[in-house]
Design a protein around this motif. Structure first.
Motif, mmCIF file in Angstrom:
data_model
loop_
_atom_site.group_PDB
_atom_site.id
_atom_site.type_symbol
_atom_site.label_atom_id
_atom_site.label_comp_id
_atom_site.label_asym_id
_atom_site.label_seq_id
_atom_site.Cartn_x
_atom_site.Cartn_y
_atom_site.Cartn_z
ATOM 1 N N VAL A 103 -4.291 73.275 50.956
ATOM 2 C CA VAL A 103 -5.016 74.525 51.190
ATOM 3 C C VAL A 103 -4.208 75.714 50.690
ATOM 4 O O VAL A 103 -4.747 76.636 50.062
ATOM 5 C CB VAL A 103 -5.356 74.688 52.683
ATOM 6 N N SER A 104 -2.910 75.699 50.957
ATOM 7 C CA SER A 104 -2.044 76.796 50.514
ATOM 8 C C SER A 104 -2.084 76.944 48.993
ATOM 9 O O SER A 104 -2.143 78.064 48.464
ATOM 10 C CB SER A 104 -0.612 76.557 50.983
ATOM 11 N N ALA A 110 -3.438 78.969 56.935
ATOM 12 C CA ALA A 110 -3.323 77.677 56.257
ATOM 13 C C ALA A 110 -2.148 76.859 56.802
ATOM 14 O O ALA A 110 -1.013 77.338 56.871
ATOM 15 C CB ALA A 110 -3.171 77.889 54.759
#
Length: 278
Positions: free
Chosen positions: A256-257, A251
């Motif tokens: 997204v993380s 990521a």
């Protein structure tokens, strides 16, 4: 899976409690004179359940005092032995009933007759009541797991769009860094595009997303099957976790993380619930 079942007849009461356990573990507590039935009773549990810790309590409803018998032959032998020793050693004193009563072996408790058929019948009834309770609990558990799978599916759908523009985003990042260090005329666009494509390929999560989707589909199908599915679900969740961890390493986006953290939280909750499924 936790649960409780009980049953009784005119003479016997059976209570069975179950707790979560990876394997099958059975503890039986019963009157000593029933011990010869222990193996058949254990086998009944093993026939009906695949895993769990089971605590079984068997008691009798008959309050009649258990009769004792006196082993007269043994009492006579003990008396004769002491009398012989007394004579040989010229020992004073009397051999009394109080002295003989110290030998517990002289008194024997008569074992009541056990109706094996009745015992097994009430035992099966208690185990069946436990199984019914576990089924009710399992249905609610599967429903809850299904809801969490839907949450995971939604998170995957939110991550998927970020896989489409990896190359573009990395080209922009590399270009921005090069501009800060070099003159724009010195930048080779073709070389820049190649580097961005290579980096995007290394960080591509499209395959992981695809595998997670497939695993989630399998997960839902297994939940519908019923019967013994705990180990299958546990293995499948390990595969999902592996893909999630790979995405976490790749990521490169804050959003997204954060979504990966949400996925890990959901998978951990599912893992805890799976331990309760047979």
């Amino acid at each position: 899976m936790t649960g409780f079942g009980s049953a009784s007849n005119y003479d016997i009461t059976v209570e069975v409690r179950s707790l979560n356990h990876r394997f099958i573990d059975i503890s039986l507590k019963m009157p000593p004179y029933m011990s010869r039935h222990e193996i058949p009773l254990r086998n009944i549990i093993k026939e009906m359940f695949q895993r769990g810790r089971f605590d079984v309590f068997i008691s009798t409803n008959n309050d009649t005092a258990v009769p004792f018998t006196i082993n007269k032959r043994l009492a006579s032998d003990i008396y004769s032995s002491w009398k012989t020793l007394q004579n040989e050693l010229s020992l004073p004193g009397e051999i009394t009933i109080e002295m003989l009563s110290g030998y517990r072996e002289i008194l024997a408790e008569e074992e009541p007759d056990v109706d094996a058929e009745a015992l097994y019948a009430v035992f099966r009834e208690a185990a069946a009541n436990l199984a019914a309770m576990r089924i009710r609990e399992g249905s609610l558990l599967i429903q809850e797991i299904g809801e969490r799978i839907a949450v995971l599916n939604d998170i995957v759908a939110r991550i998927a769009p970020f896989t489409a523009d990896h190359a573009v985003r990395w080209r922009e990042k590399i270009l921005e860094r090069l501009k800060s260090a070099l003159d724009e005329d010195m930048i080779d666009d073709n070389r820049l595009l190649q580097e961005a494509a290579l980096m995007a390929d290394k960080l591509d999560i499209s395959e992981e997303i695809s595998r997670i989707k497939n695993h989630l589909t399998q997960f839902r199908e297994i939940l519908k099957q019923g019967n013994t599915i705990g180990k299958k679900l546990d293995f499948l969740l390990q595969e999902i976790n592996r893909e999630v961890n790979t995405i976490s390493c790749k990521a490169d986006d804050y959003t997204v993380s954060n979504l990966v953290v949400e996925m890990k939280t959901e998978t951990e909750k599912i893992r805890e619930q799976i331990q309760n499924i047979q």
